[in-house]
Design a protein around this motif. Sequence first.
Motif, PDB file in Angstrom:
ATOM      1  N   MET A   7       0.115   6.388  -9.528  1.00  0.00           N
ATOM      2  CA  MET A   7      -1.187   5.832  -8.192  1.00  0.00           C
ATOM      3  C   MET A   7      -2.313   5.381  -8.769  1.00  0.00           C
ATOM      4  O   MET A   7      -3.156   4.974  -8.143  1.00  0.00           O
ATOM      5  CB  MET A   7      -0.811   7.344  -6.773  1.00  0.00           C
ATOM      6  CG  MET A   7      -1.989   6.200  -5.946  1.00  0.00           C
ATOM      7  SD  MET A   7      -2.254   7.545  -4.377  1.00  0.00           S
ATOM      8  CE  MET A   7      -3.471   8.599  -5.311  1.00  0.00           C
ATOM      9  N   GLY A  21      -5.387  -2.526   2.469  1.00  0.00           N
ATOM     10  CA  GLY A  21      -5.526  -2.601   1.498  1.00  0.00           C
ATOM     11  C   GLY A  21      -6.585  -3.333   1.360  1.00  0.00           C
ATOM     12  O   GLY A  21      -7.799  -3.699   0.490  1.00  0.00           O
ATOM     13  N   ILE A  79      -4.448   1.814  -8.691  1.00  0.00           N
ATOM     14  CA  ILE A  79      -5.345   1.284  -8.500  1.00  0.00           C
ATOM     15  C   ILE A  79      -6.746   1.073  -8.540  1.00  0.00           C
ATOM     16  O   ILE A  79      -7.238   1.661  -9.988  1.00  0.00           O
ATOM     17  CB  ILE A  79      -5.475   3.027  -7.226  1.00  0.00           C
ATOM     18  CG1 ILE A  79      -4.552   3.060  -6.233  1.00  0.00           C
ATOM     19  CG2 ILE A  79      -7.232   2.904  -6.227  1.00  0.00           C
ATOM     20  CD1 ILE A  79      -4.791   4.696  -5.477  1.00  0.00           C
ATOM     21  N   ASP A  80      -7.254  -0.005  -8.354  1.00  0.00           N
ATOM     22  CA  ASP A  80      -8.051  -0.530  -8.636  1.00  0.00           C
ATOM     23  C   ASP A  80      -9.580  -1.353  -7.783  1.00  0.00           C
ATOM     24  O   ASP A  80      -8.760  -2.392  -8.190  1.00  0.00           O
ATOM     25  CB  ASP A  80      -7.975  -1.895 -10.128  1.00  0.00           C
ATOM     26  CG  ASP A  80      -8.663  -2.368 -11.042  1.00  0.00           C
ATOM     27  OD1 ASP A  80     -10.044  -1.520 -10.985  1.00  0.00           O
ATOM     28  OD2 ASP A  80      -8.755  -3.139 -11.660  1.00  0.00           O
ATOM     29  N   PRO A  81      -9.791  -0.278  -7.390  1.00  0.00           N
ATOM     30  CA  PRO A  81     -10.996  -0.988  -6.444  1.00  0.00           C
ATOM     31  C   PRO A  81     -11.406  -1.950  -6.960  1.00  0.00           C
ATOM     32  O   PRO A  81     -12.199  -1.848  -7.387  1.00  0.00           O
ATOM     33  CB  PRO A  81     -11.167   0.339  -6.132  1.00  0.00           C
ATOM     34  CG  PRO A  81     -10.940   1.199  -6.362  1.00  0.00           C
ATOM     35  CD  PRO A  81     -10.499   0.926  -7.351  1.00  0.00           C
ATOM     36  N   ILE A 130       2.269   2.106  -3.066  1.00  0.00           N
ATOM     37  CA  ILE A 130       0.728   2.312  -4.466  1.00  0.00           C
ATOM     38  C   ILE A 130       0.984   3.664  -3.628  1.00  0.00           C
ATOM     39  O   ILE A 130       0.467   4.617  -5.100  1.00  0.00           O
ATOM     40  CB  ILE A 130      -0.388   2.023  -4.404  1.00  0.00           C
ATOM     41  CG1 ILE A 130       0.180  -0.221  -4.724  1.00  0.00           C
ATOM     42  CG2 ILE A 130      -1.437   2.418  -5.300  1.00  0.00           C
ATOM     43  CD1 ILE A 130      -1.409  -0.814  -4.243  1.00  0.00           C
ATOM     44  N   VAL A 143       0.462  -0.984  -0.315  1.00  0.00           N
ATOM     45  CA  VAL A 143       0.200  -0.168  -0.197  1.00  0.00           C
ATOM     46  C   VAL A 143       0.783   1.156  -0.052  1.00  0.00           C
ATOM     47  O   VAL A 143       0.349   2.114  -0.672  1.00  0.00           O
ATOM     48  CB  VAL A 143      -0.660  -0.095   1.315  1.00  0.00           C
ATOM     49  CG1 VAL A 143      -1.913   1.149   1.154  1.00  0.00           C
ATOM     50  CG2 VAL A 143      -2.188  -1.159   1.162  1.00  0.00           C
ATOM     51  N   LEU A 199      -7.913  -2.906  -2.521  1.00  0.00           N
ATOM     52  CA  LEU A 199      -6.932  -2.208  -2.520  1.00  0.00           C
ATOM     53  C   LEU A 199      -7.115  -1.847  -5.040  1.00  0.00           C
ATOM     54  O   LEU A 199      -7.306  -1.039  -5.773  1.00  0.00           O
ATOM     55  CB  LEU A 199      -6.637  -1.599  -2.125  1.00  0.00           C
ATOM     56  CG  LEU A 199      -5.690  -0.113  -2.351  1.00  0.00           C
ATOM     57  CD1 LEU A 199      -6.634   1.162  -3.286  1.00  0.00           C
ATOM     58  CD2 LEU A 199      -4.681   0.813  -2.220  1.00  0.00           C
ATOM     59  N   THR A 200      -6.359  -3.254  -5.030  1.00  0.00           N
ATOM     60  CA  THR A 200      -6.601  -3.438  -6.289  1.00  0.00           C
ATOM     61  C   THR A 200      -7.151  -4.828  -6.564  1.00  0.00           C
ATOM     62  O   THR A 200      -7.052  -6.003  -5.971  1.00  0.00           O
ATOM     63  CB  THR A 200      -4.452  -4.229  -6.292  1.00  0.00           C
ATOM     64  OG1 THR A 200      -4.546  -4.914  -5.265  1.00  0.00           O
ATOM     65  CG2 THR A 200      -3.606  -2.763  -5.664  1.00  0.00           C
TER      66      THR A 200
END
Length: 161
Positions: free
Chosen positions: A87, A120, A91-93, A81, A78, A136-137
Motif C-alpha cells: 500500500m 481519494g 500512495i503518493d499524496p 490501494i 481506494v 491520494l495518488t
Amino acid sequence: MTKFATFLIMFVFWVVLSGMFDGFHLSLGILSCLLVAHFSHDLLFVNRSVGSFTRHLIGWIFYVPYLLKEIVLASVQVAYIVLHPRMLDLIDPQLIRFKTRLKRPVSKVSFAQSITLTPGTITVSIHDDEFTVYALTRSTAESLPGTMEQKVAAALEKEPL
C-alpha cells in the motif's frame, strides 16, 4: 415565487428526512424552512427563466449517474490501494492547484463537492478560479480537473466548455 419554491423544496426534503409528522415537529420544520427560504432563495434560483431551469435540471439528470459511476470507480480504486500488500508504494499524496474554466459560483461549488465526494480526493479550497485539491495518488492528481469539470459545465454553465 422563488421564495415559495425554495420553501416548498426544503420543506418536502425536511419532512422526508425527519419522518416526524406531529404538530410540534411540522411547525418547527415550517419555521426553519421559511427562515432558510427567506435568506437563501436567490442561491437556489439564480436565473429565473423557465428554459434555463429546465436545461439545468436535464443537465443534472445526466450528471448524477456520471458522478455516481465516478464515486464507485474511485471507491474500488481506494479499496484496492488500502488492501494491497504494498500500500505505501501505491500512495503518493499530492496537493495540487489548478484553474477552473467554470464561471458560475454554483458550478464551482458543485465541482468542488463532486471532487470531495469522490474517494481519494478532497477539495481543500476555492479562491476565485483556483482550486486546491488533495489527491491520494499521482494518477488521480494528474486527472484533475478532467472530464468532471466538463460534465459540471454541461449541466450548470450557460455555455458548456
